[in-house]
Scaffold this motif. Structure first.
Motif, PDB file in Angstrom:
ATOM      1  N   ASN A 180       9.648   0.987  10.447  1.00  0.00           N
ATOM      2  CA  ASN A 180       8.918   0.263  11.484  1.00  0.00           C
ATOM      3  C   ASN A 180       9.119   0.946  12.837  1.00  0.00           C
ATOM      4  O   ASN A 180       9.689   2.044  12.922  1.00  0.00           O
ATOM      5  CB  ASN A 180       9.326  -1.215  11.510  1.00  0.00           C
ATOM      6  CG  ASN A 180      10.800  -1.421  11.867  1.00  0.00           C
ATOM      7  OD1 ASN A 180      11.448  -0.563  12.457  1.00  0.00           O
ATOM      8  ND2 ASN A 180      11.328  -2.580  11.504  1.00  0.00           N
ATOM      9  N   ASP A 239       0.819  -1.201   0.000  1.00  0.00           N
ATOM     10  CA  ASP A 239       0.000   0.000   0.000  1.00  0.00           C
ATOM     11  C   ASP A 239       0.860   1.262   0.000  1.00  0.00           C
ATOM     12  O   ASP A 239       2.093   1.203  -0.045  1.00  0.00           O
ATOM     13  CB  ASP A 239      -0.986  -0.009   1.175  1.00  0.00           C
ATOM     14  CG  ASP A 239      -0.283  -0.030   2.528  1.00  0.00           C
ATOM     15  OD1 ASP A 239       0.810   0.570   2.661  1.00  0.00           O
ATOM     16  OD2 ASP A 239      -0.829  -0.640   3.469  1.00  0.00           O
ATOM     17  N   ALA A 240       0.187   2.409   0.083  1.00  0.00           N
ATOM     18  CA  ALA A 240       0.867   3.693  -0.073  1.00  0.00           C
ATOM     19  C   ALA A 240       1.779   4.045   1.088  1.00  0.00           C
ATOM     20  O   ALA A 240       2.535   5.027   1.009  1.00  0.00           O
ATOM     21  CB  ALA A 240      -0.175   4.794  -0.258  1.00  0.00           C
ATOM     22  N   THR A 241       1.737   3.269   2.176  1.00  0.00           N
ATOM     23  CA  THR A 241       2.635   3.542   3.291  1.00  0.00           C
ATOM     24  C   THR A 241       4.069   3.083   3.001  1.00  0.00           C
ATOM     25  O   THR A 241       4.991   3.436   3.737  1.00  0.00           O
ATOM     26  CB  THR A 241       2.144   2.862   4.574  1.00  0.00           C
ATOM     27  OG1 THR A 241       2.107   1.439   4.382  1.00  0.00           O
ATOM     28  CG2 THR A 241       0.745   3.364   4.946  1.00  0.00           C
ATOM     29  N   TYR A 242       4.235   2.295   1.938  1.00  0.00           N
ATOM     30  CA  TYR A 242       5.565   1.836   1.541  1.00  0.00           C
ATOM     31  C   TYR A 242       6.173   2.761   0.493  1.00  0.00           C
ATOM     32  O   TYR A 242       5.469   3.326  -0.338  1.00  0.00           O
ATOM     33  CB  TYR A 242       5.490   0.425   0.943  1.00  0.00           C
ATOM     34  CG  TYR A 242       5.299  -0.687   1.944  1.00  0.00           C
ATOM     35  CD1 TYR A 242       6.387  -1.357   2.479  1.00  0.00           C
ATOM     36  CD2 TYR A 242       4.021  -1.072   2.335  1.00  0.00           C
ATOM     37  CE1 TYR A 242       6.211  -2.398   3.382  1.00  0.00           C
ATOM     38  CE2 TYR A 242       3.837  -2.112   3.245  1.00  0.00           C
ATOM     39  CZ  TYR A 242       4.942  -2.767   3.765  1.00  0.00           C
ATOM     40  OH  TYR A 242       4.772  -3.783   4.656  1.00  0.00           O
ATOM     41  N   THR A 243       7.497   2.886   0.525  1.00  0.00           N
ATOM     42  CA  THR A 243       8.260   3.567  -0.518  1.00  0.00           C
ATOM     43  C   THR A 243       8.788   2.520  -1.485  1.00  0.00           C
ATOM     44  O   THR A 243       9.465   1.569  -1.060  1.00  0.00           O
ATOM     45  CB  THR A 243       9.430   4.358   0.075  1.00  0.00           C
ATOM     46  OG1 THR A 243       8.921   5.402   0.918  1.00  0.00           O
ATOM     47  CG2 THR A 243      10.290   4.975  -1.019  1.00  0.00           C
ATOM     48  N   TYR A 278      10.397  -2.557  -1.486  1.00  0.00           N
ATOM     49  CA  TYR A 278       9.484  -1.637  -0.824  1.00  0.00           C
ATOM     50  C   TYR A 278       9.905  -1.516   0.640  1.00  0.00           C
ATOM     51  O   TYR A 278      10.134  -2.534   1.317  1.00  0.00           O
ATOM     52  CB  TYR A 278       8.047  -2.148  -0.897  1.00  0.00           C
ATOM     53  CG  TYR A 278       7.484  -2.238  -2.292  1.00  0.00           C
ATOM     54  CD1 TYR A 278       6.700  -1.213  -2.811  1.00  0.00           C
ATOM     55  CD2 TYR A 278       7.732  -3.355  -3.091  1.00  0.00           C
ATOM     56  CE1 TYR A 278       6.164  -1.294  -4.092  1.00  0.00           C
ATOM     57  CE2 TYR A 278       7.205  -3.441  -4.374  1.00  0.00           C
ATOM     58  CZ  TYR A 278       6.425  -2.403  -4.872  1.00  0.00           C
ATOM     59  OH  TYR A 278       5.899  -2.495  -6.136  1.00  0.00           O
ATOM     60  N   ASP A 303       9.938  -2.337   7.602  1.00  0.00           N
ATOM     61  CA  ASP A 303       9.212  -3.451   7.023  1.00  0.00           C
ATOM     62  C   ASP A 303       9.650  -3.510   5.570  1.00  0.00           C
ATOM     63  O   ASP A 303       9.606  -2.504   4.851  1.00  0.00           O
ATOM     64  CB  ASP A 303       7.700  -3.221   7.100  1.00  0.00           C
ATOM     65  CG  ASP A 303       7.205  -3.114   8.539  1.00  0.00           C
ATOM     66  OD1 ASP A 303       7.824  -3.717   9.420  1.00  0.00           O
ATOM     67  OD2 ASP A 303       6.197  -2.411   8.763  1.00  0.00           O
ATOM     68  N   ARG A 332       9.154   0.464   4.499  1.00  0.00           N
ATOM     69  CA  ARG A 332       8.303   1.265   5.365  1.00  0.00           C
ATOM     70  C   ARG A 332       8.948   1.307   6.743  1.00  0.00           C
ATOM     71  O   ARG A 332       9.216   0.257   7.336  1.00  0.00           O
ATOM     72  CB  ARG A 332       6.906   0.643   5.473  1.00  0.00           C
ATOM     73  CG  ARG A 332       5.944   1.423   6.385  1.00  0.00           C
ATOM     74  CD  ARG A 332       4.552   0.813   6.340  1.00  0.00           C
ATOM     75  NE  ARG A 332       4.527  -0.557   6.846  1.00  0.00           N
ATOM     76  CZ  ARG A 332       3.470  -1.366   6.754  1.00  0.00           C
ATOM     77  NH1 ARG A 332       2.358  -0.937   6.156  1.00  0.00           N
ATOM     78  NH2 ARG A 332       3.516  -2.595   7.237  1.00  0.00           N
TER      79      ARG A 332
END
Length: 403
Positions: free
Chosen positions: A314, A171-175, A310, A299, A312
């Motif tokens: 943590n 989802d959009a919380t990941y780069t 990807y 993450d 995110r």
């Protein structure tokens, strides 16, 4: 058959041990109680490396380390002798990796099926060598990139599980970071990284993702001159008797102002550069390696089909870096072996020598030290004590972290 050359990566444990973990639950360190994992997740024990309970040929239990620098199944020679020697035929091969050379090993080409959680994989070949010399006596072997080829895989360092994903997208919380394959085999990933030494020196380059490395960033010897690191003040020399598969290793440790991946910046982090003239840490196709001590702040999802990573942050993202003790220890059942030592560091000045057998740390033997205590050891700035058995003579030393 001609001797076969196989390249593998395996880096040293720093104050770590291999212990078993459940496949359906992980342990809450603070409470010591099992906690549920997401559906389809496979628990691992994270202590500088990722340790998985596995089953080989359906019935033989094994503790395997996952390593993105390793392609196929690799088995420790003692574990192989105890369980498979009567069934297989070994042939000679050369292997190389993070060390400064190549070493003779054996391969068994009789077909190897193994299972991690509910996921099974079969390799035709298993490499057999003395892996416990590198990772300690509890380890049975390693598995690598063939297990995850073409898959989308999540590694959750904070909650200690791996999950193979289906068609779902992060989802959009990941780069999302576009990566590159090292070569046409499409088994090793290069990620763009920016490293900043100080206000005047920085470098952007491609770094090999190495989940077999317990460190943060290790810069290849071929990139050292480009950055002028050999002239940088504050560099300290660390020599390993066994620096990974391939033999000895010499590293130089120093502080980076920051490391940046996909716009996500980790500040004030200890890194290393290699003094090796040969081996994986002298490869000119990339600038260095990134390992678990950097990735543990995120993450992480790897898309091994599309060559993407990807990230995110943590809950550990803003946690201070581990404290550096100036020693690298290989765990055994009743002692730790000092494999690597920082020259001129506090531990060496206190009397620690490479090759020492440490039978107690802070008054506890390896069997007496809990998993939480092992993990907390590298997070503490407190002084530490060691009881050393050196050729039958007991020596007590006290030291403190370098940073």
């Amino acid at each position: 058959m001609k001797n076969k050359t196989i390249t593998l990566f395996a880096s040293m444990l720093l104050l770590a041990t291999a212990t078993a973990c459940g496949q359906a639950t992980a342990t809450n360190e603070a409470e010591g109680t099992p906690r549920p994992l997401p559906e389809g997740a496979v628990a691992f024990n994270y202590n500088n490396h990722l340790y998985f309970e596995a089953a080989i040929r359906d019935s033989i239990p094994a503790l395997l380390v996952f390593d993105t620098g390793n392609t196929n199944l690799l088995l420790d020679s003692t574990f192989y002798a105890e369980n498979f020697a009567k069934q297989g035929t070994l042939r000679k091969a050369f292997v190389g990796g993070a060390g400064n050379g190549r070493q003779m090993a054996n391969v068994d080409m009789s077909g190897w099926e193994y299972r991690v959680g509910s996921f099974a994989h079969k390799d035709q070949t298993a490499v057999v060598l003395n892996l416990r010399k590198i990772l300690g006596n509890n380890v049975s072997g390693m598995f690598g990139m063939e297990f995850v080829r073409g898959r989308k895989v999540e590694f959750n360092y904070a909650d200690e599980y791996m999950r193979i994903l289906g068609e779902e997208q992060p989802d959009a919380t990941y780069t999302c970071i576009d990566c590159k394959w090292l070569d046409d085999s499409k088994t090793r990933i290069l990620v763009p990284v920016k490293i900043t030494l100080d206000a005047t020196i920085s470098r952007e380059g491609l770094f090999l993702v190495d989940l077999g490395s317990s460190g943060t960033v290790n810069i290849n010897s071929s990139s050292v001159v480009k950055m002028g690191l050999q002239n940088h003040s504050g560099v300290q020399k660390m020599v390993y008797a066994v620096g990974g598969i391939g033999g000895s290793r010499t590293d130089y440790t120093f502080k980076l102002a920051s490391v940046e991946l996909g716009g996500l910046k980790v500040s004030n982090i200890r890194a290393d550069y290699s003094g090796n003239a040969t081996g994986a840490l002298a490869d000119k196709r990339y600038d260095g390696l990134i390992g678990n001590e950097l990735l543990e702040r995120f993450d992480v999802i790897f898309d091994f089909a599309e060559c993407k990573m990807y990230l995110r942050p943590n809950r550990n993202f803003d946690t201070p870096s581990r404290y550096f003790f100036g020693v690298a220890l290989t765990p055994h059942k009743d002692h730790w072996v000092v494999n690597g030592l920082l020259e001129g560091g506090k531990a060496e000045k206190a009397g620690v020598k490479r090759g020492d057998r440490i039978v107690k740390i802070n008054g506890k033997t390896p069997s007496e030290m809990s998993e939480a205590e092992r993990k907390a050891l590298t997070r503490s700035r407190e002084p530490w004590s060691a009881t050393i058995d050196r050729n039958g003579t007991t020596i007590e030393v006290e030291s403190a972290p370098e940073n």
